[in-house]
Design a protein around this motif. Structure first.
Motif, PDB file in Angstrom:
ATOM      1  N   ILE A  61       0.831  -1.211   0.000  1.00  0.00           N
ATOM      2  CA  ILE A  61       0.000   0.000   0.000  1.00  0.00           C
ATOM      3  C   ILE A  61       0.866   1.261   0.000  1.00  0.00           C
ATOM      4  O   ILE A  61       0.649   2.184  -0.783  1.00  0.00           O
ATOM      5  CB  ILE A  61      -0.964  -0.018   1.208  1.00  0.00           C
ATOM      6  N   ALA A  65       1.714   4.171  -3.514  1.00  0.00           N
ATOM      7  CA  ALA A  65       1.589   5.637  -3.550  1.00  0.00           C
ATOM      8  C   ALA A  65       2.953   6.264  -3.864  1.00  0.00           C
ATOM      9  O   ALA A  65       3.062   7.137  -4.727  1.00  0.00           O
ATOM     10  CB  ALA A  65       1.060   6.150  -2.219  1.00  0.00           C
ATOM     11  N   LEU A  69       4.071   8.403  -7.348  1.00  0.00           N
ATOM     12  CA  LEU A  69       4.405   9.836  -7.218  1.00  0.00           C
ATOM     13  C   LEU A  69       5.847  10.099  -7.654  1.00  0.00           C
ATOM     14  O   LEU A  69       6.122  11.074  -8.359  1.00  0.00           O
ATOM     15  CB  LEU A  69       4.205  10.296  -5.774  1.00  0.00           C
ATOM     16  N   ASN A 161       0.262  10.052 -17.078  1.00  0.00           N
ATOM     17  CA  ASN A 161      -0.641  10.793 -16.183  1.00  0.00           C
ATOM     18  C   ASN A 161      -0.422  10.322 -14.743  1.00  0.00           C
ATOM     19  O   ASN A 161      -0.741   9.181 -14.399  1.00  0.00           O
ATOM     20  CB  ASN A 161      -2.085  10.550 -16.618  1.00  0.00           C
ATOM     21  N   ARG A 162       0.134  11.212 -13.939  1.00  0.00           N
ATOM     22  CA  ARG A 162       0.531  10.813 -12.588  1.00  0.00           C
ATOM     23  C   ARG A 162      -0.671  10.427 -11.723  1.00  0.00           C
ATOM     24  O   ARG A 162      -0.596   9.476 -10.938  1.00  0.00           O
ATOM     25  CB  ARG A 162       1.298  11.970 -11.936  1.00  0.00           C
ATOM     26  N   ALA A 163      -1.782  11.160 -11.880  1.00  0.00           N
ATOM     27  CA  ALA A 163      -2.978  10.865 -11.068  1.00  0.00           C
ATOM     28  C   ALA A 163      -3.519   9.484 -11.416  1.00  0.00           C
ATOM     29  O   ALA A 163      -3.859   8.690 -10.519  1.00  0.00           O
ATOM     30  CB  ALA A 163      -4.044  11.923 -11.302  1.00  0.00           C
ATOM     31  N   ALA A 166      -1.266   6.826 -10.030  1.00  0.00           N
ATOM     32  CA  ALA A 166      -1.454   6.653  -8.586  1.00  0.00           C
ATOM     33  C   ALA A 166      -2.700   5.821  -8.317  1.00  0.00           C
ATOM     34  O   ALA A 166      -2.685   4.904  -7.481  1.00  0.00           O
ATOM     35  CB  ALA A 166      -1.565   8.015  -7.909  1.00  0.00           C
ATOM     36  N   ILE A 167      -3.777   6.116  -9.036  1.00  0.00           N
ATOM     37  CA  ILE A 167      -5.032   5.383  -8.805  1.00  0.00           C
ATOM     38  C   ILE A 167      -4.853   3.905  -9.163  1.00  0.00           C
ATOM     39  O   ILE A 167      -5.253   3.020  -8.396  1.00  0.00           O
ATOM     40  CB  ILE A 167      -6.181   6.014  -9.619  1.00  0.00           C
ATOM     41  N   ILE A 170      -2.431   2.181  -6.495  1.00  0.00           N
ATOM     42  CA  ILE A 170      -3.011   2.011  -5.155  1.00  0.00           C
ATOM     43  C   ILE A 170      -4.157   1.005  -5.211  1.00  0.00           C
ATOM     44  O   ILE A 170      -4.277   0.121  -4.352  1.00  0.00           O
ATOM     45  CB  ILE A 170      -3.483   3.376  -4.589  1.00  0.00           C
ATOM     46  N   THR A 171      -4.986   1.100  -6.260  1.00  0.00           N
ATOM     47  CA  THR A 171      -6.106   0.162  -6.379  1.00  0.00           C
ATOM     48  C   THR A 171      -5.582  -1.261  -6.561  1.00  0.00           C
ATOM     49  O   THR A 171      -6.124  -2.211  -5.986  1.00  0.00           O
ATOM     50  CB  THR A 171      -7.016   0.551  -7.565  1.00  0.00           C
TER      51      THR A 171
ATOM     52  N   THR B 175      -3.277  14.787  -8.439  1.00  0.00           N
ATOM     53  CA  THR B 175      -2.537  13.591  -8.014  1.00  0.00           C
ATOM     54  C   THR B 175      -2.533  13.461  -6.497  1.00  0.00           C
ATOM     55  O   THR B 175      -2.858  12.398  -5.953  1.00  0.00           O
ATOM     56  CB  THR B 175      -1.078  13.663  -8.520  1.00  0.00           C
ATOM     57  N   VAL B 179      -4.263  10.404  -4.333  1.00  0.00           N
ATOM     58  CA  VAL B 179      -3.497   9.570  -3.387  1.00  0.00           C
ATOM     59  C   VAL B 179      -4.079   9.712  -1.981  1.00  0.00           C
ATOM     60  O   VAL B 179      -4.339   8.721  -1.289  1.00  0.00           O
ATOM     61  CB  VAL B 179      -1.996   9.960  -3.404  1.00  0.00           C
ATOM     62  N   LEU B 182      -7.578   8.017  -1.642  1.00  0.00           N
ATOM     63  CA  LEU B 182      -7.517   6.550  -1.608  1.00  0.00           C
ATOM     64  C   LEU B 182      -6.910   6.062  -0.292  1.00  0.00           C
ATOM     65  O   LEU B 182      -7.381   5.090   0.295  1.00  0.00           O
ATOM     66  CB  LEU B 182      -6.699   6.025  -2.791  1.00  0.00           C
TER      67      LEU B 182
END
Lengths: 274, 273
Positions: A61, A65, A69, A161-163, A166-167, A170-171, B175, B179, B182
């Motif tokens: 986990i 993240a 990042l 795409n950093r966002a 991240a999703i 993490i998912t 971003t 993070v 979540l």
């Protein structure tokens, strides 16, 4: 590649996400010691290894993240193009990022281990398990962490795409962890429910041994066992079988890391960096 | 503000993120429905429709899957306002910061509650007949009780959306918002799991008359924490275990009001560069 590694590490020491990851791991380590001490005060004996094994559940986990990042920052900052423009190969850029993430993962694990050992031993006593088994468990966790870092680096370096990175990371980490919990519950079902006595209307009755309908067998069991060895799911297996971790787990982790790195290198070579 | 709300909803519905979130919710619904059909066919499990409906707020008592899906959706949608510069455009054409904040908040609430309602309708429609056939009864709890559970969980969802909006506003980045949202969900799930184990332990000790230091006060604390956290409320409803159901809507309203108030205060002073 040495220059790339130096640059990455100098960025790592200044990276907020890295220090936040270390702080989270250390915080969870302290929290686990506190839980052990609290249980001990209530008269429940808690061996140190009981809290120490939580280590296996954390890196997935936290590093999902961090890696998204840190590696994603190369795209948003435009540094990845700069590195290639000044003559570094794509393979070197990829491997340098991977090495940095693996090193950060190892440090994150240490951030959990250090407070656990420094405070846990005086407060909860020494490990009741054999020291060799604890070291082997720790080694398995480190290899699994490296493997997870390889997977997260692959995702992060292929997605600009950093966002979104991240999703996805993490998912994926959550999904693998909860899949591991589910598979553990299914694979530990008994094949035969043993005979047992029970009381009904004041009479003692005997229920004979019967087949457990929830027992997973055949091809389904083989598939479940294969999935259970995946790096994220492996975390649950490591906790469940901590006293005698199978030698195959680090081997599978290493194979996953090599496979994902090879795939990442092949795809990154062809990637349009815009 | 109506224009802002319509624009926000239109942008959300047209976005790829919403499409993925919708597909994820449909996949989750399909998973729950297929498991229910399988159990009904094999005669396994012994639950009725209320357990299916409340699974939309959590699975197995600790997995708040829909919250994870909505966290990604809302943080990407809200964060895009910062990265695309849409936020400045809205202010440039004369909207107040309060209007912009509240319109975004309402968009989030409508989207997340709407997806929850979609789950409820689909799972209810697809599982009603198999459950009735297998168990001989549709609901074991009274319809009023089921409605109260669903209403409490939807209010908790609105409060949770307000907390996500506050988080993204404070971080001001897509971003970082994704993070944080979540990690917030998983943090809340772990905390709720721990709180629930403490509640069970203390309840058992107090029930058996065992001496526990400050047992009643500690039990009240952990129960309040479970009730205060929107994730805690959702998980309680998913377990069909709500010892303090009456105060859940009140606490949701309080969380919603505090998050919105804090968000508005912060957003008024924020330098949008």
């Amino acid at each position: 590649m040495n220059l790339l590694l130096k640059a990455n590490f100098s960025r790592l020491w200044k990276d907020g996400a890295f220090w936040a990851s270390l702080a989270v791991m250390a915080g969870v380590g302290l929290f686990e010691v506190a839980v052990g001490v609290s249980a001990r005060r209530q008269g429940i004996s808690v061996p140190l290894e009981n809290r120490y094994f939580v280590l296996a559940l954390m890196p997935g986990i936290v590093l999902s993240a961090f890696c998204s990042l840190f590696v994603g920052g190369e795209y948003s900052g435009g540094t990845i193009r700069n590195k290639i423009t000044v003559g570094h190969t794509r393979d070197a850029v990829y491997l340098a990022s991977l090495c940095t993430c693996i090193a950060a993962g190892g440090l994150a694990c240490l951030a959990y281990i250090v407070p656990m050992v420094v405070l846990g031993i005086p407060l909860l006593g020494i490990f009741q398990m054999e020291l060799g088994a604890v070291v082997w468990f720790t080694l398995c966790v480190f290899v699994m962490t490296g493997s997870l870092c390889a997977v997260f680096t692959l995702i992060a370096i292929l997605n600009q795409n950093r966002a979104v990175t991240a999703i996805i990371c993490i998912t994926l980490a959550y999904f693998l962890l909860f899949l591991g919990i589910y598979l553990n519950s299914r694979l530990t079902e008994l094949e035969i429910i043993p005979a047992r006595e029970y009381i009904e209307n004041g009479q003692i009755l005997l229920r004979e041994a019967e087949k457990n309908p929830a027992y997973v067998s055949g091809l389904k069991r083989t598939v479940y066992q294969a999935l259970y060895c995946l790096p994220g799911c492996q975390a649950v297996q490591l906790v469940a079988e901590a006293e005698n971790c199978p030698w195959s787990l680090p081997l599978i982790s290493a194979l996953c890391a090599i496979g994902s790195t090879a795939a990442g290198l092949a795809l990154f070579r062809r990637k349009d960096l815009k | 503000m109506r224009n802002l709300l319509c624009a926000g909803l239109r942008r959300l519905v047209k976005s790829r993120t919403f499409l993925f979130a919708l597909l994820a919710v449909l996949a989750y619904t399909a998973l729950v429905v297929l498991v229910c059909w399988d159990h009904c066919a094999q005669g396994a499990g012994n639950y009725t429709l209320e357990a299916i409906l409340t699974s939309g707020f959590g699975l197995m008592g600790y997995l708040s899957v829909p919250s994870l899906i909505y966290a990604a959706l809302l943080s990407v949608h809200l964060g895009a306002d910062y990265s695309d510069g849409a936020l400045r455009n809205k202010l440039t054409v004369g909207r107040t910061r309060e209007q912009v904040y509240l319109a975004d908040l309402l968009t989030c609430v409508i989207a997340s509650v709407g997806l929850d309602v979609l789950y409820l309708l689909l799972s209810g429609a697809l599982c009603a007949y198999p459950v009735l056939e297998a168990r001989g009864v549709l609901l074991r709890a009274s319809p009023g009780q089921v409605l109260a559970w669903v209403a409490a969980a939807l209010l908790a969802r609105a409060a949770w959306a307000a907390a996500v909006k506050l988080t993204v506003t404070v971080l001001g980045s897509r971003t970082a918002g994704a993070v944080a949202a979540l990690l917030m969900v998983v943090g809340a799930m772990i905390l709720c799991q721990f709180s629930f184990s403490q509640i069970q332990f203390l309840s058992n000790c107090l029930g058996d008359g065992l001496p526990v230091k400050n047992g009643a006060a500690r039990l009240a604390f952990w129960q309040l924490l479970m009730d205060l956290l929107p994730t805690g409320q959702s998980l309680q409803v998913s377990m069909l275990y709500t010892p303090t159901l009456w105060r859940l809507p009140l606490l949701s309203a309080a969380v919603f009001a505090v998050s919105t108030g804090a968000g508005l205060l912060f957003f008024r002073r924020r330098d949008l560069k």
